[in-house]
Design an enzyme around this catalytic site. Structure first.
Site, PDB file in Angstrom:
ATOM      1  CB  SER A 105      23.027  95.824  57.928  1.00 48.53           C
ATOM      2  OG  SER A 105      22.161  96.741  58.545  1.00 48.53           O
ATOM      3  CE  LYS A 156      19.456  93.584  54.159  1.00 49.64           C
ATOM      4  NZ  LYS A 156      20.461  94.486  54.783  1.00 49.64           N
ATOM      5  CB  SER A 216      18.901  95.469  58.291  1.00 47.56           C
ATOM      6  OG  SER A 216      19.866  95.627  57.259  1.00 47.56           O
TER       7      SER A 216
END
Ligand SMILES: [Zn+2]
Lengths: 495, 496, 99
Positions: A181, A82, A157
């Site tokens: 997330s 990420k 996310s």
């Protein structure tokens, strides 16, 4: 023979094949890059593919194997990160215009440990800006698509990392889970997503959103891989004061991994609210029956303060975020605006130009709940409410070994469907934020599909019982085929 | 027209109105702790290094970095607290103080808000007055913003993250002299316990003043903060100036001139305080518990360990030197002012068993060598002469092996070259000459042609002998025993 | 005309160093009000005598020895700075700002 992993080969199998002398890391990396090239135009999971870096790393690892050295636990395994994890040589822009091209001068602890385990970082993945969002639409790079239906969001996310795995581009990826997330996109994309106990994995080098909630969290297609990643990245870290002083995680080795005899699984009434999607409810109910079949006893329980979870979470997370994100002022890093203005005006211009709308909204909310005259009413009360939520779980775990329910109240929603309504978007975190507030380990495991879209079963364990959690998830996995289900776009690839 | 203000002790009296003004003042002192590394990262604390050469992801606030508390900083802070009799909190925590400025890389400072590591305590001043401490807390320092170079402001983060303790007094300070004495005593204590070097020139000690005035019998009035005080003398001068300014303002009767709550900067060149742009609204620092740092508990055993490391404090030492070792108050002050000097003295006194002599040699000779280009030493510990070396010299003099005058030659040589006393004595042949015939030879030579002096001495003016002793000593290279020389000269003159 | 919600948003934005436009304030104000309204449950619950949870579950006294670690080089430290002059970060001129 070439090692193929287009959604079929997991990380541990890949590593063992390489260890046994089958194929080369170069083959693996080329195959991985080819899959990304083939699929990511449509999915947009990656914000950067570090092809040259990955090829150089592959050559290095092949040389290492040739030298006869012992191979690491993730030898030759391609990994996606990420874009909020720092690594030297990469870009950690948090999908924000403000941090465009931020090249961290150091490695996150988890990155160092992945590299020490001989993994290959292939690129960074898309996310909601600074991890604020539940759909990966709040990104300076544009949205990521769900491989099950490219008109839909992958959740967020950590949507980019979820899709990198669900789309068969990498076997494992790291995300971060602050209020769901990783678990929510795992559910919406049909893969596993584990949020470990708070402090089980070092946060050093994870760009902070809500410091008391953030957890570096892996995605994988099998529980064996989830456990392997946790074994590699967990353990004490002298650069994170909130990291638990424990040795690295070791996956349990039960005599009969397929049975959960005597496990008491709590099913909170509050996890099945009125707004729960009927298809999700059906999948999760059948998953619970499956748990019963493998030896669990289902126990109806209460989490009486569940309704406080969303406000508590948003107050705590945004308060911490408003302070964590204060450093983006155009002085030491990031993209400056308003150089011609005075200092404080330059700060404001930089932040105005660099932050997207949702980030601004949350900074405002967080600043407000901490400000003089309002702090006691909001931030103060939220901290007390957090104790109540934690207390609910402590009480529940007096009676049960695990808590189970749906991960997300809905399946993957359409791109743009909830962007206009922040509250509707916040509500999608309803079922994941309680475990975050309580710092507990929680996992989303695939448990079927509804109208062609994946549904996730969430299991929550007491603090530091990550092993128990994975043991239960693995037994469920062994009893079902849900984790093998592939999005339609990959079915052709399998042939 | 402004009134003349006169001091009546701690009361300031207006000649015009006769109003007796009282002063209410508190001091905030930031002291840098004497650690090797910063408060939350492993960068070495820095002074005078190239800009931005002592920074890391943590102290530059890089995204993703996290703080880890330096144990030594906590230990030193606790020692400082114990030395001023403060109560160390059984648990304390860190908080974020949020505000935006270019020298605060995270735009929040990690400090302590509602749970400081210690509260209470106080310092007794020589005047007999006691200044109570309200609290002390730990916090990280900011970096440095440089405004006077070029068209932009330049930022150096070497100092960012340096460990500080901020001590806040109660409003017990009632005069500039109190402020000066308090700061002197606080600095002495901090240095003594090893908590801080407290060198103001290096910014290791910084002081802000809060002051207000009110007529006797009335309530407290608006307080004004004065900053930019870079010496104790400036603190006293700024305080005096600010007290007078406030009294004059009130006495003018013009409400627009009355002091307002603001921060003023001391201008040491013009000797005035100037208003910094007054803050519109009160600051809103949005303090909240630092989620990256777990709470800190101080166990009784940790506390005892730190207590065990406390040296005898200056005031106690001074008293003991006078009462038990028989030193003059002046000598005691000189020695105690620097802990290293006092430690040196005590060692030399113990080894030689002659504290008064040790005190004399140190204050007359050893301290003079400090800051001297030839020795190149700035502290007593840098000198090549150690306490046992001095003790050896003291014994040589006491035994009469050399006399005091020769001793001065010896100690200077010792300080310059680091040679042991006995060796210097031997090398320079300074051992006193006791041999009568040799002494007589020197004396006879000195008497030659000095008929006038001889006559004076014969007339009973023994004082005149002094003019002859000098040349004899010179002829002997300082080795003659002056007592014997005097006797021989007298005998020779009276015999002649 | 600005509502009190807009005024609140504007003041909060100033504190957070966000130079939002009046249009943005007008857009954010009703959202802000709705979010706070939605979070009202927090004010209704009885939290008497409950200890706050601030994080770092159960940990305390996490300390580090006072041992130096390598610092970054000047170039590493300044590599991401938007504006650099010599070995300093450079920012718009400011005198005696708030400290
Ligand atoms: Zn540092």
């Amino acid at each position: 023979m070439t090692v193929r992993f287009g959604g079929q080969v997991d990380a541990v199998a890949l590593r063992n094949a390489l260890d046994a002398g089958t194929g080369t890391v170069k083959d693996v990396v080329e195959e991985c890059l080819a899959r990304i090239a083939e699929r990511d135009g449509e999915l947009h999971a990656f914000t950067r593919v570090e092809a040259e870096c990955a090829r150089a790393r592959a050559a290095e690892l092949d040389a290492k194997r040739a030298s006869g050295a012992a191979l690491g636990a993730l030898f030759g395994v391609p990994v996606a990160l990420k874009a909020n994890l720092c690594w030297k040589g990469g870009i950690a822009d948090c999908s924000s215009k403000l941090l465009a091209n931020y090249a961290p001068p150091y490695d996150a602890t988890v990155v160092r440990r992945l590299l020490d385990a001989d993994a290959v970082i292939v690129g960074t993945t898309n996310m909601d800006e600074f991890a604020m969002g539940s759909s990966t639409e709040n990104s300076a790079h544009g949205p990521t698509s769900n491989p099950w239906d490219t008109e839909r969001t992958p959740g967020g996310s950590s949507g980019g990392s979820a899709v990198a795995v669900a789309g068969g581009m990498v076997p494992i990826a790291l995300g971060s889970d602050t209020g769901g997330s990783v678990r929510q996109p795992a559910a919406l994309c049909g893969v596993h997503g584990l949020k470990p106990t708070y402090g089980r994995v070092s946060r050093y080098g994870l760009i902070a959103f809500g410091s008391s909630l953030d957890a570096v969290s892996p995605f994988a297609r099998t529980i064996r891989d989830v456990a392997r990643v946790l074994e590699v990245i967990s353990g004490a870290c002298d650069r994170d004061s909130t990291c638990l002083p424990l040795p690295p995680f070791e996956a349990p080795q039960p005599a009969d991994p397929s049975r959960l005899a005597g496990f008491r699984v709590g099913v909170p009434k509050q996890c099945f609210p009125a707004e729960l999607d009927a298809g999700v409810r059906a999948c999760v109910e059948s998953a619970l029956q499956q748990l019963e079949r493998i030896g669990c006893e289902l126990v109806p329980i209460e989490l009486p303060h569940a309704e406080l979870a969303i406000p508590t979470y948003y107050v705590v997370a945004t308060a911490e975020a408003s302070s964590n994100l204060a450093r983006y002022d155009g002085v030491g890093f990031g993209v400056r605006a308003g150089s011609e203005l005075g200092l404080q005006e330059m700060f404001a211009a930089t932040r105005e130009a660099g932050f997207g709308e949702e980030v601004k909204r949350r900074i405002l909310l967080g600043t407000y709940v901490l400000s003089a005259g309002y702090q006691d009413e909001w931030y103060g009360r939220a901290q007390h409410a957090r104790t109540k939520i934690l207390g609910d779980y402590l009480q529940a775990f007096e009676e049960v070994d695990l808590v189970a329910g749906p991960t997300s109240p809905c399946t993957a929603f359409r791109l743009g469907e909830k962007t206009a309504d922040p509250i509707a978007m916040y509500q999608t975190d309803l079922l994941t934020v309680p475990a975050s507030l309580a710092g507990l380990p929680a996992i989303s495991v695939p448990c079927g599909t509804s109208a062609g879209l994946p549904v996730g079963l969430q299991l929550v364990a007491p603090a530091q019982e990550d092993g128990r959690l994975l043991r239960a998830a693995q037994a469920f996995e062994l009893a079902t085929d849900h984790h093998r289900a592939l999005p339609p776009m990959l079915l052709g690839a399998q042939a | 027209m402004s009134a003349t203000i006169e001091r009546d002790g701690d009361v300031w009296v207006s000649s015009r109105t006769g109003t007796r003004w009282h002063v209410v003042c508190g001091l905030e002192v930031h002291a840098q702790l004497r650690t090797r590394t910063k408060l939350f990262c492993g960068c070495e604390t820095s002074f005078g290094d190239p800009p931005n050469s002592r920074t890391c992801p943590v102290c530059t606030g890089q995204p993703g970095s996290l703080p880890v508390l330096n144990e030594e900083a906590l230990a030193l802070a606790v020692r400082a607290a114990l030395a001023i009799g403060a109560d160390v909190a059984p648990w304390s925590k860190f908080d974020r103080k949020n505000y935006f400025y270019c020298d605060i890389p995270k735009n929040y400072q990690i400090s302590q808000f509602d749970r400081p590591y210690c509260t209470g305590g106080g310092i007794d001043l020589p005047s007999g007055r006691r200044i109570r401490l309200h609290r002390i807390h730990l916090e990280e320092d900011a970096g440095k913003a440089i405004h006077d170079r070029g068209t932009t402001t330049l930022v150096d983060l070497n100092r960012a993250g340096t460990p500080l303790i901020e001590s806040v007094t109660e409003a017990d300070v009632t005069s500039p002299e109190d402020a000066f004495d308090y700061l002197t005593a606080l600095k002495e204590i901090l240095i003594y316990v090893g908590a801080s070097n407290a060198d103001m020139e290096k910014g290791e000690l910084r002081c802000d003043v809060n002051v207000s005035v009110h007529p006797a019998g009335e309530g407290w009035r608006t307080k004004v903060e004065v900053k930019n005080l870079n010496s104790f003398r400036n603190v006293a001068a700024a305080l005096e100036h600010e007290i007078l300014r406030q009294i004059q303002a009130y006495e003018s009767g013009d409400e627009s001139r009355y002091p307002v709550q603001e921060t003023r900067l001391w201008d040491a060149d013009k000797l005035v305080t100037r208003s910094m742009r007054s803050k519109e609204a009160a600051d809103d620092y949005r303090y909240f518990t630092e989620p990256d740092l777990p709470p800190v508990t101080v166990s009784p055993s940790f506390l005892e360990r730190q207590r065990g490391m406390l040296p005898e404090l200056p005031a106690a030492r001074r008293t003991r030197y006078v009462r038990e070792l028989g030193l003059s108050a002046y000598d005691a002050d000189v020695l105690v002012a620097d802990r290293a000097v006092a430690d040196f003295f005590e060692a030399a006194a113990r080894i030689s068993g002659r504290p008064k002599e040790a005190a004399n040699w140190i204050s007359n000779e050893v301290l003079r060598a400090l800051g001297d280009a030839q020795t190149g030493a700035s502290t007593i510990d840098d000198l090549p002469v150690k306490p046992h070396d001095l003790a050896e010299l003291i014994e040589l003099v006491a035994k009469g092996t050399i006399h005091t005058a020769a001793g001065r030659t010896v100690i200077r040589e010792m300080l310059e070259s680091g040679t042991a006393a006995a060796e210097v004595v031997e090398r320079l042949g300074l051992e006193q000459v006791e041999d009568e015939s040799q002494l007589e030879d020197w004396c006879r030579a000195a008497l030659e042609g000095k008929d006038a002096i001889v006559a004076d001495v014969k007339d009973g003016k023994e004082k005149a002998l002094g003019a002859l002793i000098g040349p004899v000593m010179q002829a002997s290279g300082g080795k003659a025993n002056p007592q014997k020389v005097r006797e021989i000269l007298k005998r020779l003159i009276l015999e002649s | 005309m600005a509502s009190s919600d807009e005024e609140l948003v504007r003041r909060t934005a100033e504190l957070a160093r966000l130079s939002i436009t009046p249009a943005e304030a007008a857009h954010l104000a009703p959202q802000f009000a709705r979010i706070l309204e939605h979070f009202k449950t927090l004010s209704d619950v009885d939290l008497e005598g409950v200890e706050p949870t601030t994080g770092a579950f159960g940990l305390r006294d996490v300390l580090r020895a006072d041992e130096p670690r390598a610092s970054l080089t000047q170039d590493e430290a300044l590599a991401n700075a938007p504006e650099r002059i010599e070995d300093f970060y450079s920012v718009p001129k400011t005198i005696g700002g708030d400290a």
